[in-house]
Design an enzyme around this catalytic site. Sequence first.
Site, PDB file in Angstrom:
ATOM      1  N   HIS A 138       7.110  36.644 -41.018  1.00 46.10           N
ATOM      2  CA  HIS A 138       7.405  36.439 -42.445  1.00 46.10           C
ATOM      3  C   HIS A 138       6.990  35.014 -42.853  1.00 46.10           C
ATOM      4  CE1 HIS A 138       9.537  36.062 -46.228  1.00 46.10           C
ATOM      5  NE2 HIS A 138       9.643  37.370 -46.234  1.00 46.10           N
ATOM      6  N   GLU A 154       2.352  39.776 -48.572  1.00 47.78           N
ATOM      7  CA  GLU A 154       3.261  39.014 -49.421  1.00 47.78           C
ATOM      8  C   GLU A 154       2.615  37.675 -49.794  1.00 47.78           C
ATOM      9  OE1 GLU A 154       7.551  40.702 -48.566  1.00 47.78           O
ATOM     10  OE2 GLU A 154       7.210  38.807 -47.546  1.00 47.78           O
TER      11      GLU A 154
HETATM   12  P1  PGA Z   1      11.633  38.903 -52.759  1.00 44.75           P
HETATM   13  O1  PGA Z   1      11.292  38.738 -51.207  1.00 44.75           O
HETATM   14  O2  PGA Z   1      11.649  40.389 -53.060  1.00 44.75           O
HETATM   15  O3  PGA Z   1      12.979  38.271 -52.929  1.00 44.75           O
HETATM   16  O4  PGA Z   1      10.556  38.196 -53.518  1.00 44.75           O
HETATM   17  C1  PGA Z   1      10.278  39.518 -50.653  1.00 44.75           C
HETATM   18  C2  PGA Z   1      10.197  39.274 -49.167  1.00 44.75           C
HETATM   19  O5  PGA Z   1      10.186  38.123 -48.745  1.00 44.75           O
HETATM   20  O6  PGA Z   1      10.129  40.254 -48.402  1.00 44.75           O
END
Ligand code: PGA
Length: 229
Positions: free
Chosen positions: A93, A150
């Site tokens: 992540h 992301e």
């Molecule tokens: P968020 O986080 O939906 O709060 O933007 C997404 C993630 O980090 O998986």
Amino acid sequence: MKPEYVLGNWKSNKSRDEAQRWISEFQKAYRANQVVLEVIICPAYHHLELFIAAGLPVALGVQDISQFPSGAYTGEISAEMVAGQVKYALLGHSERRKNLGETDEIVAMKVTRALDKGIIPIVCVSDIRQVEALKKLAPNFATTGLLLYEPLFAVNSGNPDTPESANEFALAAGEILQGVRVLYGGSVKPDNVSGYFQQPDLAGVGVGGASLDALTFIRLIDGASFKSQ
Ligand code: PGA
């Protein structure tokens, strides 16, 4: 038919009581009516037992696993320790890459550990370079793993990437890692989720903030309208 995914990542949130309350609310209100949808929850490790005891109709994942095997690695949770309890492991992540210095090499070691123990890795990437690194460093990833795209600007910001742009990323990633399935994450909410499910090359969404409240998360799941229907 291949499943599509809604993944809830609780990050570093919730006491035991709060987790139990979420589970009770979800249990009362959630009706799983999408056979092609896999809902995945990634709580903290110490909440896994609560989920297992409640028997919710969701798959479980961890938010990380160690790059090391079981042994003298204080504080680490190895793949062996959670194998059998979880189906998935979220790896790499952007918050871990940034705050804990996780490199592509470390992420690749974690992928290998997960695969060795029968855990499906879901690797978070924020740019194409990370996809190329994954291909080079963990060549066995693409057979079973999922990618969660992301972009940094979108995570926890209220400023999501557009569904079209996320779809373009999925196409590009799929050319590098032949046929890999790609989810989009970053400020996905009940009112914007359907746009991502309408894209031909996205396989679902990853959700942080909007997964923390059980009823909001259920609204988000219900808001996903599937191209397969
Ligand atoms: P968020 O986080 O939906 O709060 O933007 C997404 C993630 O980090 O998986």
